[in-house]
Design a protein around this motif. Structure first.
Motif, PDB file in Angstrom:
ATOM      1  N   THR A  95    -115.051 -14.810  27.990  1.00 13.33           N
ATOM      2  CA  THR A  95    -116.284 -14.195  28.477  1.00 13.33           C
ATOM      3  C   THR A  95    -116.639 -12.981  27.633  1.00 13.33           C
ATOM      4  N   GLU A  96    -115.603 -12.278  27.188  1.00  7.78           N
ATOM      5  CA  GLU A  96    -115.808 -11.045  26.422  1.00  7.78           C
ATOM      6  C   GLU A  96    -114.536 -10.738  25.656  1.00  7.78           C
ATOM      7  N   GLY A  97    -114.645  -9.930  24.611  1.00  5.69           N
ATOM      8  CA  GLY A  97    -113.464  -9.465  23.896  1.00  5.69           C
ATOM      9  C   GLY A  97    -113.334 -10.042  22.498  1.00  5.69           C
ATOM     10  N   GLU A  98    -112.264  -9.631  21.823  1.00  6.96           N
ATOM     11  CA  GLU A  98    -111.982 -10.065  20.453  1.00  6.96           C
ATOM     12  C   GLU A  98    -110.593 -10.686  20.364  1.00  6.96           C
ATOM     13  N   ILE A  99    -110.490 -11.752  19.555  1.00  8.13           N
ATOM     14  CA  ILE A  99    -109.202 -12.359  19.223  1.00  8.13           C
ATOM     15  C   ILE A  99    -109.148 -12.423  17.700  1.00  8.13           C
ATOM     16  N   MET A 100    -108.428 -11.485  17.110  1.00  3.58           N
ATOM     17  CA  MET A 100    -108.346 -11.411  15.656  1.00  3.58           C
ATOM     18  C   MET A 100    -107.139 -12.211  15.179  1.00  3.58           C
ATOM     19  N   TYR A 101    -107.405 -13.237  14.376  1.00  7.34           N
ATOM     20  CA  TYR A 101    -106.329 -14.032  13.793  1.00  7.34           C
ATOM     21  C   TYR A 101    -106.307 -13.778  12.286  1.00  7.34           C
ATOM     22  N   GLU A 102    -105.215 -13.171  11.827  1.00 10.42           N
ATOM     23  CA  GLU A 102    -105.086 -12.785  10.421  1.00 10.42           C
ATOM     24  C   GLU A 102    -106.307 -12.001   9.960  1.00 10.42           C
ATOM     25  N   GLY A 103    -106.756 -11.090  10.826  1.00  6.34           N
ATOM     26  CA  GLY A 103    -107.859 -10.197  10.479  1.00  6.34           C
ATOM     27  C   GLY A 103    -109.243 -10.756  10.693  1.00  6.34           C
ATOM     28  N   ARG A 104    -109.359 -11.975  11.218  1.00  5.63           N
ATOM     29  CA  ARG A 104    -110.667 -12.602  11.413  1.00  5.63           C
ATOM     30  C   ARG A 104    -110.884 -12.887  12.890  1.00  5.63           C
ATOM     31  N   ASN A 105    -112.048 -12.499  13.412  1.00  8.72           N
ATOM     32  CA  ASN A 105    -112.355 -12.685  14.830  1.00  8.72           C
ATOM     33  C   ASN A 105    -112.693 -14.149  15.112  1.00  8.72           C
ATOM     34  N   MET A 106    -111.901 -14.777  15.991  1.00  9.96           N
ATOM     35  CA  MET A 106    -112.120 -16.173  16.327  1.00  9.96           C
ATOM     36  C   MET A 106    -113.256 -16.372  17.328  1.00  9.96           C
ATOM     37  N   VAL A 107    -113.563 -15.337  18.089  1.00  9.70           N
ATOM     38  CA  VAL A 107    -114.584 -15.452  19.133  1.00  9.70           C
ATOM     39  C   VAL A 107    -115.957 -15.620  18.496  1.00  9.70           C
ATOM     40  N   GLY A 108    -116.655 -16.651  18.919  1.00 12.11           N
ATOM     41  CA  GLY A 108    -118.004 -16.892  18.424  1.00 12.11           C
ATOM     42  C   GLY A 108    -118.089 -17.655  17.116  1.00 12.11           C
ATOM     43  N   LEU A 109    -116.945 -18.106  16.600  1.00 11.67           N
ATOM     44  CA  LEU A 109    -116.983 -18.882  15.360  1.00 11.67           C
ATOM     45  C   LEU A 109    -117.674 -20.225  15.587  1.00 11.67           C
ATOM     46  N   PRO A 110    -118.407 -20.734  14.599  1.00 17.12           N
ATOM     47  CA  PRO A 110    -118.970 -22.084  14.713  1.00 17.12           C
ATOM     48  C   PRO A 110    -117.854 -23.118  14.880  1.00 17.12           C
ATOM     49  N   ALA A 111    -118.190 -24.242  15.504  1.00 17.59           N
ATOM     50  CA  ALA A 111    -117.192 -25.254  15.860  1.00 17.59           C
ATOM     51  C   ALA A 111    -116.402 -25.747  14.649  1.00 17.59           C
ATOM     52  N   GLU A 112    -117.058 -25.937  13.524  1.00 16.76           N
ATOM     53  CA  GLU A 112    -116.371 -26.482  12.351  1.00 16.76           C
ATOM     54  C   GLU A 112    -115.369 -25.485  11.776  1.00 16.76           C
ATOM     55  N   GLU A 113    -115.732 -24.203  11.746  1.00 16.13           N
ATOM     56  CA  GLU A 113    -114.798 -23.186  11.253  1.00 16.13           C
ATOM     57  C   GLU A 113    -113.622 -23.019  12.199  1.00 16.13           C
ATOM     58  N   LEU A 114    -113.895 -23.086  13.509  1.00 17.20           N
ATOM     59  CA  LEU A 114    -112.829 -22.978  14.494  1.00 17.20           C
ATOM     60  C   LEU A 114    -111.882 -24.175  14.381  1.00 17.20           C
ATOM     61  N   ARG A 115    -112.425 -25.327  14.114  1.00 17.45           N
ATOM     62  CA  ARG A 115    -111.617 -26.540  13.957  1.00 17.45           C
ATOM     63  C   ARG A 115    -110.627 -26.397  12.797  1.00 17.45           C
ATOM     64  N   LYS A 116    -111.062 -25.791  11.714  1.00 16.97           N
ATOM     65  CA  LYS A 116    -110.178 -25.580  10.567  1.00 16.97           C
ATOM     66  C   LYS A 116    -109.064 -24.586  10.900  1.00 16.97           C
ATOM     67  N   MET A 117    -109.400 -23.549  11.664  1.00 19.12           N
ATOM     68  CA  MET A 117    -108.401 -22.546  12.025  1.00 19.12           C
ATOM     69  C   MET A 117    -107.374 -23.108  12.998  1.00 19.12           C
ATOM     70  N   ARG A 118    -107.765 -24.119  13.770  1.00 16.31           N
ATOM     71  CA  ARG A 118    -106.869 -24.668  14.787  1.00 16.31           C
ATOM     72  C   ARG A 118    -105.671 -25.397  14.185  1.00 16.31           C
ATOM     73  N   LYS A 119    -105.730 -25.718  12.908  1.00 13.94           N
ATOM     74  CA  LYS A 119    -104.556 -26.308  12.264  1.00 13.94           C
ATOM     75  C   LYS A 119    -103.367 -25.356  12.335  1.00 13.94           C
ATOM     76  N   ASP A 120    -103.650 -24.063  12.371  1.00 12.02           N
ATOM     77  CA  ASP A 120    -102.589 -23.055  12.379  1.00 12.02           C
ATOM     78  C   ASP A 120    -102.083 -22.725  13.780  1.00 12.02           C
ATOM     79  N   MET A 121    -102.737 -23.254  14.816  1.00 12.11           N
ATOM     80  CA  MET A 121    -102.413 -22.879  16.200  1.00 12.11           C
ATOM     81  C   MET A 121    -102.299 -24.116  17.066  1.00 12.11           C
ATOM     82  N   GLN A 122    -101.172 -24.277  17.712  1.00  9.06           N
ATOM     83  CA  GLN A 122    -100.949 -25.450  18.558  1.00  9.06           C
ATOM     84  C   GLN A 122    -100.371 -25.016  19.902  1.00  9.06           C
ATOM     85  N   MET A 123    -100.300 -25.982  20.827  1.00 10.60           N
ATOM     86  CA  MET A 123     -99.854 -25.664  22.179  1.00 10.60           C
ATOM     87  C   MET A 123     -98.853 -26.698  22.673  1.00 10.60           C
ATOM     88  N   VAL A 124     -97.839 -26.219  23.378  1.00  8.58           N
ATOM     89  CA  VAL A 124     -96.902 -27.086  24.102  1.00  8.58           C
ATOM     90  C   VAL A 124     -97.181 -26.871  25.582  1.00  8.58           C
TER      91      VAL A 124
END
Length: 323
Positions: free
Chosen positions: A69-98
Protein backbone atom coordinates in the motif's frame (compact mmCIF):
# COMPACT_ATOMS: atom_id res chain seq x y z
CA UNK A 1 28.49 -6.51 8.74
CA UNK A 2 27.93 -7.33 5.06
CA UNK A 3 26.36 -4.91 2.63
CA UNK A 4 22.54 -4.64 2.57
CA UNK A 5 20.66 -6.80 0.07
CA UNK A 6 17.15 -5.63 1.01
CA UNK A 7 16.27 -2.34 2.71
CA UNK A 8 12.64 -1.86 3.75
CA UNK A 9 11.26 1.45 4.96
CA UNK A 10 7.72 2.45 6.01
CA UNK A 11 6.28 -0.71 4.44
CA UNK A 12 2.49 -0.92 4.70
CA UNK A 13 -0.02 -3.43 3.38
CA UNK A 14 -3.68 -2.67 4.03
CA UNK A 15 -6.56 -4.86 2.88
CA UNK A 16 -9.88 -3.07 2.26
CA UNK A 17 -13.02 -4.04 4.19
CA UNK A 18 -16.04 -3.81 1.90
CA UNK A 19 -19.70 -3.85 2.91
CA UNK A 20 -23.13 -3.13 1.53
CA UNK A 21 -24.80 -3.70 -1.81
CA UNK A 22 -22.49 -1.14 -3.41
CA UNK A 23 -19.39 -2.92 -2.06
CA UNK A 24 -18.05 0.25 -0.49
CA UNK A 25 -14.79 0.35 1.44
CA UNK A 26 -15.63 0.97 5.09
CA UNK A 27 -12.21 0.35 6.60
CA UNK A 28 -8.89 -1.44 6.25
CA UNK A 29 -7.15 -4.41 7.82
CA UNK A 30 -3.67 -3.09 8.60
CA UNK A 31 -1.77 -6.35 8.13
CA UNK A 32 1.61 -4.63 7.83
CA UNK A 33 1.88 -1.14 9.23
CA UNK A 34 5.10 0.83 8.80
CA UNK A 35 7.85 -1.81 8.82
CA UNK A 36 11.50 -0.80 8.67
CA UNK A 37 14.35 -3.32 8.51
CA UNK A 38 17.41 -4.38 6.53
CA UNK A 39 18.47 -7.84 5.38
CA UNK A 40 22.22 -8.10 4.87
CA UNK A 41 23.75 -10.22 2.15
CA UNK A 42 24.44 -13.78 3.32
CA UNK A 43 22.56 -13.57 6.63
CA UNK A 44 19.38 -15.16 7.94
CA UNK A 45 16.90 -12.70 9.39
CA UNK A 46 14.29 -14.48 11.51
CA UNK A 47 10.80 -13.03 11.86
CA UNK A 48 8.66 -14.23 14.77
CA UNK A 49 5.37 -13.34 16.39
CA UNK A 50 1.89 -14.60 17.16
CA UNK A 51 -0.42 -15.85 14.40
CA UNK A 52 -1.98 -12.95 12.56
CA UNK A 53 0.78 -10.42 13.32
CA UNK A 54 1.64 -9.97 9.62
CA UNK A 55 4.72 -12.19 9.20
CA UNK A 56 3.56 -14.03 6.06
CA UNK A 57 2.09 -10.85 4.55
CA UNK A 58 5.50 -9.21 5.05
CA UNK A 59 7.23 -12.03 3.16
CA UNK A 60 4.76 -11.95 0.28
CA UNK A 61 4.88 -8.16 0.06
CA UNK A 62 8.68 -8.24 0.05
CA UNK A 63 8.57 -10.40 -3.10
CA UNK A 64 5.75 -8.29 -4.58
CA UNK A 65 3.36 -11.23 -4.58
CA UNK A 66 1.24 -8.67 -2.76
CA UNK A 67 1.69 -5.09 -3.88
CA UNK A 68 2.39 -2.79 -0.92
CA UNK A 69 0.00 0.00 0.00
CA UNK A 70 2.89 2.30 0.83
CA UNK A 71 6.63 2.28 1.45
CA UNK A 72 9.91 1.33 -0.23
CA UNK A 73 11.59 -2.03 -0.84
CA UNK A 74 15.14 -1.41 -2.02
CA UNK A 75 16.80 -4.43 -3.61
CA UNK A 76 20.50 -3.86 -4.29
CA UNK A 77 19.82 -0.13 -4.23
CA UNK A 78 16.80 -0.20 -6.55
CA UNK A 79 13.21 0.39 -5.40
CA UNK A 80 11.02 -2.56 -6.39
CA UNK A 81 7.76 -0.79 -5.56
CA UNK A 82 6.01 0.48 -8.66
CA UNK A 83 8.28 -1.25 -11.15
CA UNK A 84 6.66 -2.24 -14.47
CA UNK A 85 5.67 -5.91 -14.67
CA UNK A 86 8.44 -6.89 -17.10
CA UNK A 87 11.22 -5.32 -15.02
CA UNK A 88 9.82 -6.90 -11.86
CA UNK A 89 9.71 -10.27 -13.61
CA UNK A 90 13.43 -10.04 -14.37
CA UNK A 91 14.25 -9.15 -10.76
CA UNK A 92 12.22 -12.10 -9.48
CA UNK A 93 14.87 -14.50 -10.75
CA UNK A 94 16.91 -13.39 -7.74
CA UNK A 95 14.09 -13.89 -5.20
CA UNK A 96 12.19 -17.08 -4.47
CA UNK A 97 9.89 -18.44 -1.79
CA UNK A 98 9.50 -21.70 0.14
CA UNK A 99 5.90 -22.02 1.30
CA UNK A 100 4.53 -23.25 4.60
CA UNK A 101 2.37 -26.12 3.36
CA UNK A 102 4.29 -28.66 1.24
CA UNK A 103 0.99 -30.39 0.44
CA UNK A 104 -0.77 -27.35 -1.00
CA UNK A 105 2.22 -25.65 -2.69
CA UNK A 106 2.79 -28.43 -5.26
CA UNK A 107 0.39 -28.72 -8.22
CA UNK A 108 -0.98 -32.30 -8.09
CA UNK A 109 -1.34 -32.39 -11.89
CA UNK A 110 2.37 -31.85 -12.51
CA UNK A 111 5.25 -34.28 -12.08
CA UNK A 112 8.16 -33.35 -9.83
CA UNK A 113 10.29 -32.70 -12.91
CA UNK A 114 7.67 -30.34 -14.35
CA UNK A 115 7.35 -28.51 -11.02
CA UNK A 116 11.08 -27.89 -10.78
CA UNK A 117 11.38 -27.00 -14.47
CA UNK A 118 8.53 -24.46 -14.39
CA UNK A 119 10.69 -21.48 -13.32
CA UNK A 120 13.35 -22.55 -15.85
CA UNK A 121 10.72 -22.55 -18.62
CA UNK A 122 9.14 -19.25 -17.57
CA UNK A 123 12.49 -17.44 -17.63
CA UNK A 124 13.82 -19.49 -20.58
CA UNK A 125 17.06 -20.25 -18.78
CA UNK A 126 17.83 -23.71 -20.20
CA UNK A 127 16.24 -26.09 -22.71
CA UNK A 128 16.60 -29.64 -23.98
CA UNK A 129 19.17 -31.91 -22.38
CA UNK A 130 20.54 -29.09 -20.22
CA UNK A 131 17.05 -28.66 -18.75
CA UNK A 132 16.87 -32.36 -17.82
CA UNK A 133 20.37 -32.25 -16.32
CA UNK A 134 19.43 -29.20 -14.24
CA UNK A 135 16.35 -30.99 -12.86
CA UNK A 136 18.43 -34.04 -11.87
CA UNK A 137 21.08 -31.80 -10.31
CA UNK A 138 18.53 -29.92 -8.19
CA UNK A 139 16.97 -33.16 -6.97
CA UNK A 140 20.38 -34.43 -5.92
CA UNK A 141 21.19 -31.16 -4.14
CA UNK A 142 18.14 -31.45 -1.87
CA UNK A 143 18.67 -35.14 -1.05
CA UNK A 144 16.41 -36.78 -3.63
CA UNK A 145 17.40 -38.52 -6.88
CA UNK A 146 16.65 -38.33 -10.58
CA UNK A 147 14.15 -41.24 -10.46
CA UNK A 148 11.78 -38.98 -8.52
CA UNK A 149 11.38 -36.57 -11.46
CA UNK A 150 8.62 -38.63 -13.12
CA UNK A 151 6.53 -39.03 -9.96
CA UNK A 152 3.74 -36.82 -8.62
CA UNK A 153 3.65 -34.86 -5.38
CA UNK A 154 1.12 -37.12 -3.65
CA UNK A 155 3.61 -39.99 -3.82
CA UNK A 156 5.96 -38.26 -1.36
CA UNK A 157 6.02 -37.61 2.38
CA UNK A 158 5.75 -34.11 3.81
CA UNK A 159 9.50 -33.76 4.26
CA UNK A 160 10.18 -34.94 0.70
CA UNK A 161 7.59 -32.51 -0.67
CA UNK A 162 9.28 -29.66 1.13
CA UNK A 163 12.60 -30.75 -0.40
CA UNK A 164 10.92 -30.54 -3.81
CA UNK A 165 9.72 -27.04 -2.96
CA UNK A 166 13.25 -26.06 -1.98
CA UNK A 167 14.64 -27.52 -5.22
CA UNK A 168 12.14 -25.44 -7.19
CA UNK A 169 13.16 -22.33 -5.26
CA UNK A 170 16.83 -22.99 -6.11
CA UNK A 171 16.23 -23.51 -9.83
CA UNK A 172 17.12 -19.97 -10.90
CA UNK A 173 20.12 -19.55 -8.55
CA UNK A 174 18.42 -16.89 -6.40
CA UNK A 175 20.14 -14.55 -3.98
CA UNK A 176 17.21 -14.24 -1.55
CA UNK A 177 14.82 -16.93 -0.31
CA UNK A 178 11.80 -16.11 1.81
CA UNK A 179 11.04 -19.22 3.88
CA UNK A 180 7.49 -18.86 5.19
CA UNK A 181 7.24 -21.26 8.16
CA UNK A 182 8.84 -24.02 6.05
CA UNK A 183 8.89 -26.63 8.84
CA UNK A 184 5.73 -25.89 10.85
CA UNK A 185 3.68 -28.54 8.97
CA UNK A 186 6.33 -31.25 9.42
CA UNK A 187 7.08 -33.79 12.16
CA UNK A 188 9.70 -32.69 14.67
CA UNK A 189 12.23 -35.29 13.46
CA UNK A 190 11.84 -34.04 9.88
CA UNK A 191 12.02 -30.37 10.90
CA UNK A 192 15.66 -30.70 11.93
CA UNK A 193 16.55 -32.32 8.59
CA UNK A 194 14.99 -29.48 6.61
CA UNK A 195 16.61 -26.82 8.82
CA UNK A 196 20.02 -28.46 8.38
CA UNK A 197 19.44 -28.67 4.63
CA UNK A 198 18.61 -24.95 4.46
CA UNK A 199 21.77 -24.10 6.40
CA UNK A 200 23.93 -26.30 4.13
CA UNK A 201 22.41 -24.71 1.02
CA UNK A 202 22.99 -21.23 2.42
CA UNK A 203 26.68 -21.96 2.87
CA UNK A 204 27.00 -23.72 -0.50
CA UNK A 205 25.20 -21.10 -2.61
CA UNK A 206 25.77 -17.95 -0.51
CA UNK A 207 22.03 -17.49 0.01
CA UNK A 208 20.26 -14.84 2.05
CA UNK A 209 17.16 -15.89 4.02
CA UNK A 210 14.15 -14.20 5.50
CA UNK A 211 13.00 -17.01 7.80
CA UNK A 212 9.44 -16.64 9.07
CA UNK A 213 8.31 -18.81 11.98
CA UNK A 214 6.47 -18.87 15.28
CA UNK A 215 8.73 -21.49 16.89
CA UNK A 216 11.38 -19.54 18.79
CA UNK A 217 13.74 -22.51 19.17
CA UNK A 218 13.80 -23.05 15.39
CA UNK A 219 14.41 -19.36 14.73
CA UNK A 220 17.20 -19.26 17.30
CA UNK A 221 18.90 -22.22 15.63
CA UNK A 222 18.96 -20.83 12.09
CA UNK A 223 18.95 -17.01 12.39
CA UNK A 224 21.69 -14.43 12.74
CA UNK A 225 19.31 -11.65 13.76
CA UNK A 226 15.68 -11.85 14.87
CA UNK A 227 12.83 -9.40 14.42
CA UNK A 228 9.81 -9.69 16.73
CA UNK A 229 6.50 -8.62 15.18
CA UNK A 230 3.31 -7.54 16.90
CA UNK A 231 0.16 -6.36 15.13
CA UNK A 232 1.84 -5.44 11.85
CA UNK A 233 4.98 -3.81 13.25
CA UNK A 234 8.43 -4.81 14.49
CA UNK A 235 8.81 -4.15 18.21
CA UNK A 236 12.37 -5.46 18.62
CA UNK A 237 15.19 -6.37 16.25
CA UNK A 238 18.47 -7.73 17.58
CA UNK A 239 21.25 -10.26 17.29
CA UNK A 240 19.82 -13.63 18.35
CA UNK A 241 22.17 -13.99 21.32
CA UNK A 242 21.30 -10.54 22.64
CA UNK A 243 17.60 -11.12 22.12
CA UNK A 244 17.48 -14.42 24.01
CA UNK A 245 19.84 -13.39 26.81
CA UNK A 246 18.41 -9.91 27.39
CA UNK A 247 15.03 -9.23 25.76
CA UNK A 248 14.14 -5.55 26.13
CA UNK A 249 10.61 -5.08 24.79
CA UNK A 250 7.86 -6.29 27.17
CA UNK A 251 6.31 -8.36 24.37
CA UNK A 252 9.62 -10.10 23.63
CA UNK A 253 10.06 -10.76 27.35
CA UNK A 254 6.62 -12.38 27.48
CA UNK A 255 7.30 -14.54 24.41
CA UNK A 256 10.61 -15.82 25.75
CA UNK A 257 9.20 -16.47 29.21
CA UNK A 258 6.84 -19.00 27.61
CA UNK A 259 9.65 -21.05 26.03
CA UNK A 260 10.03 -24.33 28.00
CA UNK A 261 13.41 -24.92 29.60
CA UNK A 262 15.13 -28.25 28.82
CA UNK A 263 16.29 -28.36 32.45
CA UNK A 264 13.32 -29.08 34.76
CA UNK A 265 15.28 -27.76 37.75
CA UNK A 266 15.37 -24.25 36.30
CA UNK A 267 12.29 -22.27 37.29
CA UNK A 268 11.24 -19.44 34.98
CA UNK A 269 9.01 -16.52 35.85
CA UNK A 270 6.24 -16.71 33.28
CA UNK A 271 4.81 -13.41 32.03
CA UNK A 272 1.17 -14.06 31.17
CA UNK A 273 -0.29 -11.59 28.69
CA UNK A 274 -3.79 -10.41 29.52
CA UNK A 275 -6.53 -10.20 26.93
CA UNK A 276 -6.49 -10.99 23.23
CA UNK A 277 -4.52 -9.52 20.35
CA UNK A 278 -6.42 -6.43 19.11
CA UNK A 279 -7.94 -6.52 15.65
CA UNK A 280 -5.68 -5.18 12.87
CA UNK A 281 -8.83 -3.59 11.45
CA UNK A 282 -9.09 -1.44 14.57
CA UNK A 283 -5.66 -1.21 16.23
CA UNK A 284 -5.26 0.68 19.53
CA UNK A 285 -4.02 4.25 19.60
CA UNK A 286 -0.43 4.88 20.61
CA UNK A 287 1.62 1.73 21.15
CA UNK A 288 -0.20 -1.26 19.66
CA UNK A 289 0.90 -3.42 22.61
CA UNK A 290 -0.24 -1.11 25.42
CA UNK A 291 -3.56 -2.94 25.98
CA UNK A 292 -1.65 -6.07 27.13
CA UNK A 293 1.57 -4.58 28.48
CA UNK A 294 2.51 -4.94 32.16
CA UNK A 295 4.74 -1.86 31.92
CA UNK A 296 2.21 0.44 30.23
CA UNK A 297 2.58 4.20 30.89
CA UNK A 298 0.28 7.09 30.01
CA UNK A 299 2.38 8.05 27.00
CA UNK A 300 1.97 4.53 25.58
CA UNK A 301 -1.76 5.15 25.09
CA UNK A 302 -1.13 8.33 23.11
CA UNK A 303 2.13 8.19 21.14
CA UNK A 304 3.27 5.33 18.94
CA UNK A 305 6.95 4.58 19.73
CA UNK A 306 9.41 4.52 16.85
CA UNK A 307 11.86 1.68 16.28
CA UNK A 308 15.08 3.21 17.65
CA UNK A 309 18.66 2.13 18.19
CA UNK A 310 19.23 1.16 21.83
CA UNK A 311 22.78 -0.05 22.38
CA UNK A 312 23.20 -1.75 19.01
CA UNK A 313 19.70 -3.22 18.78
CA UNK A 314 16.36 -1.74 17.76
CA UNK A 315 13.41 -1.43 20.13
CA UNK A 316 10.03 0.27 19.72
CA UNK A 317 9.15 1.08 23.34
CA UNK A 318 8.73 4.26 25.40
CA UNK A 319 10.69 2.63 28.24
CA UNK A 320 13.82 3.35 26.21
CA UNK A 321 12.85 6.65 24.56
CA UNK A 322 15.51 8.58 26.48
CA UNK A 323 17.99 5.71 26.74
Amino acid sequence: MNEPLIEVSNLKKYFPIKKGIFNRTVGHVKAVDGLKFTIFRGETLGLVGESGCGKSTTGRTLLQLLRPTEGEIMYEGRNMVGLPAEELRKMRKDMQMVFQDPYASLDPRMTVGELIAEPLDIHQVVTGQERARRIDELLEIVGLNSRHADRYGHEFSGGQRQRIGIARALALNPKLIVADEPVSALDVSIQSQIINLLQDLQEQFKLTYLFIAHDLSVVKHISNRIGVMYLGGIVELANKQDLFENPMHPYTQALLSAVPSPNPLIKKDRIVLQGDVPSPANPPSGCSFHTRCHACMDICRIDKPELQDVGGRYVACHLYTNA
